[in-house]
Write a protein that holds these residues in place. Sequence first.
Motif, PDB file in Angstrom:
ATOM      1  N   HIS A  36      43.103  43.481  52.261  1.00 61.19           N
ATOM      2  CA  HIS A  36      44.009  42.631  51.497  1.00 61.19           C
ATOM      3  C   HIS A  36      44.506  41.486  52.375  1.00 61.19           C
ATOM      4  O   HIS A  36      44.490  41.552  53.600  1.00 61.19           O
ATOM      5  CB  HIS A  36      45.203  43.438  50.965  1.00 61.19           C
ATOM      6  CG  HIS A  36      46.125  43.924  52.047  1.00 61.19           C
ATOM      7  ND1 HIS A  36      47.238  43.226  52.468  1.00 61.19           N
ATOM      8  CD2 HIS A  36      46.098  45.053  52.809  1.00 61.19           C
ATOM      9  CE1 HIS A  36      47.855  43.897  53.423  1.00 61.19           C
ATOM     10  NE2 HIS A  36      47.179  45.012  53.658  1.00 61.19           N
ATOM     11  N   GLU A  37      44.944  40.438  51.718  1.00 55.31           N
ATOM     12  CA  GLU A  37      45.460  39.265  52.416  1.00 55.31           C
ATOM     13  C   GLU A  37      46.708  39.621  53.214  1.00 55.31           C
ATOM     14  O   GLU A  37      47.441  40.539  52.882  1.00 55.31           O
ATOM     15  CB  GLU A  37      45.800  38.169  51.405  1.00 55.31           C
ATOM     16  CG  GLU A  37      44.630  37.663  50.602  1.00 55.31           C
ATOM     17  CD  GLU A  37      45.086  36.731  49.496  1.00 55.31           C
ATOM     18  OE1 GLU A  37      46.174  36.992  48.948  1.00 55.31           O
ATOM     19  OE2 GLU A  37      44.370  35.762  49.201  1.00 55.31           O
ATOM     20  N   ASP A  60      43.861  40.408  46.208  1.00 54.63           N
ATOM     21  CA  ASP A  60      44.697  39.216  46.220  1.00 54.63           C
ATOM     22  C   ASP A  60      46.129  39.622  45.886  1.00 54.63           C
ATOM     23  O   ASP A  60      46.413  40.048  44.763  1.00 54.63           O
ATOM     24  CB  ASP A  60      44.175  38.204  45.194  1.00 54.63           C
ATOM     25  CG  ASP A  60      44.859  36.853  45.290  1.00 54.63           C
ATOM     26  OD1 ASP A  60      46.105  36.822  45.417  1.00 54.63           O
ATOM     27  OD2 ASP A  60      44.159  35.824  45.232  1.00 54.63           O
ATOM     28  N   THR A 115      47.676  37.511  42.762  1.00 51.73           N
ATOM     29  CA  THR A 115      47.157  37.649  41.397  1.00 51.73           C
ATOM     30  C   THR A 115      46.858  39.089  41.007  1.00 51.73           C
ATOM     31  O   THR A 115      46.728  39.400  39.824  1.00 51.73           O
ATOM     32  CB  THR A 115      45.849  36.844  41.240  1.00 51.73           C
ATOM     33  OG1 THR A 115      44.815  37.440  42.049  1.00 51.73           O
ATOM     34  CG2 THR A 115      46.048  35.397  41.658  1.00 51.73           C
TER      35      THR A 115
END
Length: 213
Positions: free
Chosen positions: A119-120, A202, A205
């Motif tokens: 994940h970011e 993300d 989102t």
Amino acid sequence: MGSPQATPPGPAPAERAAGGTPRAALAELLAGNRRFVSGQPIHGHDVTAAAAASGDQQPYAVLLGCIDSRVPLEAIFDQTFGSICVIRTGGHVLDRAVLGSIEYVVGELGVPLVVVLGHERCGAVASAVDALRGGRSPGGALAHLVEQIAPAVTEVGVDDPRAHPLAVRRHVLRTVAALRADDLLAGPVAAGRLAVVGALYDLATGEVALLEA
């Protein structure tokens, strides 16, 4: 995890809810993520669902993700009790316990899909980037996480301004490669009974995107 002696062999592929193949399992996970992103999940995570899944395990996927509190795997894939096995470590780092757990669900329960989800803005990856840039390793067991993630940072270039996001993706792909090469997983992968795939979540989102080597 359950005992192999107490648990009967996994069901035949046709009996699994998601179809029993790597392709069908991945399609079901991604369909669940689309329901999650669209605000139309179908699984309520209530006690009746727990009771319905209280018999023998028949999961169709195992997900290896990060401990980040913003990435609850059952929720973002809209999965109910009994459908997936979840393993979470800082930066989805592998160790013998993680490998043994994945080998168990593949070998004993016949799970056809392993998903590694990064994940970011991953804090574990950020720690590795900071450690390499500063030339200092953190103390305690956190050093193990940094050591396992460091090769991904080195590969993308520690001085690259985008080292963090690039290393997040690289670390996912390195983890996928390590699982595909595992002694007890390589055979099922080669035979097409098991797929090991990487993906990225993300945070803004809620969408999951597959990563390709």
